[in-house]
Write a protein that holds these residues in place. Sequence first.
Motif, PDB file in Angstrom:
ATOM      1  N   SER A 155      54.629  46.147  30.823  1.00 40.67           N
ATOM      2  CA  SER A 155      54.867  46.156  29.381  1.00 40.67           C
ATOM      3  C   SER A 155      54.607  44.781  28.767  1.00 40.67           C
ATOM      4  O   SER A 155      54.732  44.612  27.556  1.00 40.67           O
ATOM      5  N   PHE A 156      54.286  43.799  29.609  1.00 39.23           N
ATOM      6  CA  PHE A 156      53.989  42.428  29.192  1.00 39.23           C
ATOM      7  C   PHE A 156      55.198  41.745  28.548  1.00 39.23           C
ATOM      8  O   PHE A 156      55.060  40.923  27.644  1.00 39.23           O
ATOM      9  N   GLY A 157      56.386  42.073  29.049  1.00 40.23           N
ATOM     10  CA  GLY A 157      57.580  41.329  28.702  1.00 40.23           C
ATOM     11  C   GLY A 157      57.686  40.095  29.570  1.00 40.23           C
ATOM     12  O   GLY A 157      56.759  39.759  30.326  1.00 40.23           O
ATOM     13  N   ALA A 158      58.809  39.406  29.495  1.00 36.41           N
ATOM     14  CA  ALA A 158      58.983  38.173  30.270  1.00 36.41           C
ATOM     15  C   ALA A 158      58.884  38.448  31.760  1.00 36.41           C
ATOM     16  O   ALA A 158      58.226  37.702  32.509  1.00 36.41           O
ATOM     17  N   GLU A 159      59.543  39.523  32.218  1.00 31.88           N
ATOM     18  CA  GLU A 159      59.452  39.896  33.636  1.00 31.88           C
ATOM     19  C   GLU A 159      58.016  40.190  34.033  1.00 31.88           C
ATOM     20  O   GLU A 159      57.573  39.857  35.143  1.00 31.88           O
ATOM     21  N   GLY A 163      58.872  45.953  36.794  1.00 34.07           N
ATOM     22  CA  GLY A 163      59.588  44.680  36.747  1.00 34.07           C
ATOM     23  C   GLY A 163      61.074  44.833  36.480  1.00 34.07           C
ATOM     24  O   GLY A 163      61.709  43.899  35.987  1.00 34.07           O
ATOM     25  N   LEU A 164      61.654  45.984  36.799  1.00 29.37           N
ATOM     26  CA  LEU A 164      63.084  46.208  36.573  1.00 29.37           C
ATOM     27  C   LEU A 164      63.936  45.168  37.296  1.00 29.37           C
ATOM     28  O   LEU A 164      63.642  44.782  38.413  1.00 29.37           O
ATOM     29  N   ARG A 165      65.022  44.755  36.617  1.00 31.27           N
ATOM     30  CA  ARG A 165      66.009  43.875  37.227  1.00 31.27           C
ATOM     31  C   ARG A 165      67.380  44.543  37.134  1.00 31.27           C
ATOM     32  O   ARG A 165      67.695  45.185  36.143  1.00 31.27           O
ATOM     33  N   ARG A 166      68.199  44.352  38.130  1.00 34.98           N
ATOM     34  CA  ARG A 166      69.501  45.019  38.174  1.00 34.98           C
ATOM     35  C   ARG A 166      70.418  44.593  37.037  1.00 34.98           C
ATOM     36  O   ARG A 166      71.187  45.395  36.530  1.00 34.98           O
ATOM     37  N   GLU A 167      70.362  43.348  36.622  1.00 37.69           N
ATOM     38  CA  GLU A 167      71.292  42.861  35.607  1.00 37.69           C
ATOM     39  C   GLU A 167      70.928  43.310  34.192  1.00 37.69           C
ATOM     40  O   GLU A 167      71.701  43.105  33.258  1.00 37.69           O
ATOM     41  N   LEU A 209      61.551  42.492  41.545  1.00 35.95           N
ATOM     42  CA  LEU A 209      62.369  41.497  40.849  1.00 35.95           C
ATOM     43  C   LEU A 209      63.825  41.908  40.691  1.00 35.95           C
ATOM     44  O   LEU A 209      64.537  41.364  39.844  1.00 35.95           O
ATOM     45  N   ILE A 210      64.308  42.830  41.490  1.00 40.30           N
ATOM     46  CA  ILE A 210      65.641  43.403  41.255  1.00 40.30           C
ATOM     47  C   ILE A 210      66.753  42.352  41.260  1.00 40.30           C
ATOM     48  O   ILE A 210      67.750  42.507  40.554  1.00 40.30           O
ATOM     49  N   HIS A 211      66.620  41.288  42.031  1.00 42.25           N
ATOM     50  CA  HIS A 211      67.698  40.296  42.154  1.00 42.25           C
ATOM     51  C   HIS A 211      67.581  39.137  41.159  1.00 42.25           C
ATOM     52  O   HIS A 211      68.466  38.289  41.105  1.00 42.25           O
TER      53      HIS A 211
END
Length: 237
Positions: free
Chosen positions: A45-49, A144-148, A173-175
């Motif tokens: 999605s071209f976000g920061a992640e 690029g999902l992150r858990r937080e 990048l989950i952590h």
Amino acid sequence: MKLAYQQAAAEDYEAINQKLEKKDSLEVLKWAYQAYGDDIVYACSFGAEGMVLIDMIYKVKKEAAIVFLDTDFHFKETYELIDQVKQRYPSLRIELTKPGLTPAEQAEAHGSELWKVNPDLCCKIRKLIPLEQELNKYTAWMSGLRREQSSTRANTQFVNQDQRFQSIKICPLIHWTEEEIWMYINLHQLPYNSLHDRNYPSIGCEYCTKPVQKGEDPRSGRWANTNKTECGLHQQG
């Protein structure tokens, strides 16, 4: 692709994640491309992640496939960023995939502001169906999902059985924390969407994304004033 998904049992995913448990993101990426080669795509999605993941992917596989769901409703800043990424990483195979309906055709069929009256249907037409068609070409896809980021993402693993798309979803990048994402961006001087500097921590389509005030949930600007919190790409079932 369907066969690979069906043959992998829950125990298989658990075993893989145990193997990768102590690996860092770059090692997870190396494992993913060794396992799937050209049969994996990054839905970005071209976000920061996304900028962090693109930079790391480029270090592992310089001709990796990346797909962007071009809904025709994105901010101009998002399209400008994509042009910057293409210049910085010229060998990446970045594809902008379009929905089956143009904005005019959607307006004729469903009204001029479908995102207001039925945002789920708008997302289905402009995101879910196009992504499903793209993922049918691959065995696995990357996110690029992150858990937080939210409670709905708190249990995301490195390798996930994706029931929604009958696929295998890899999330390196989950952590990572938001602070670590921005440390990486600044350290490597990566381009990023300028809307992030204007209180847009999470950026989607222009009609459904608002700036977020200090102290608010970072995703509260997505589908503001509705009960909707996800476009549906990461929901199971």
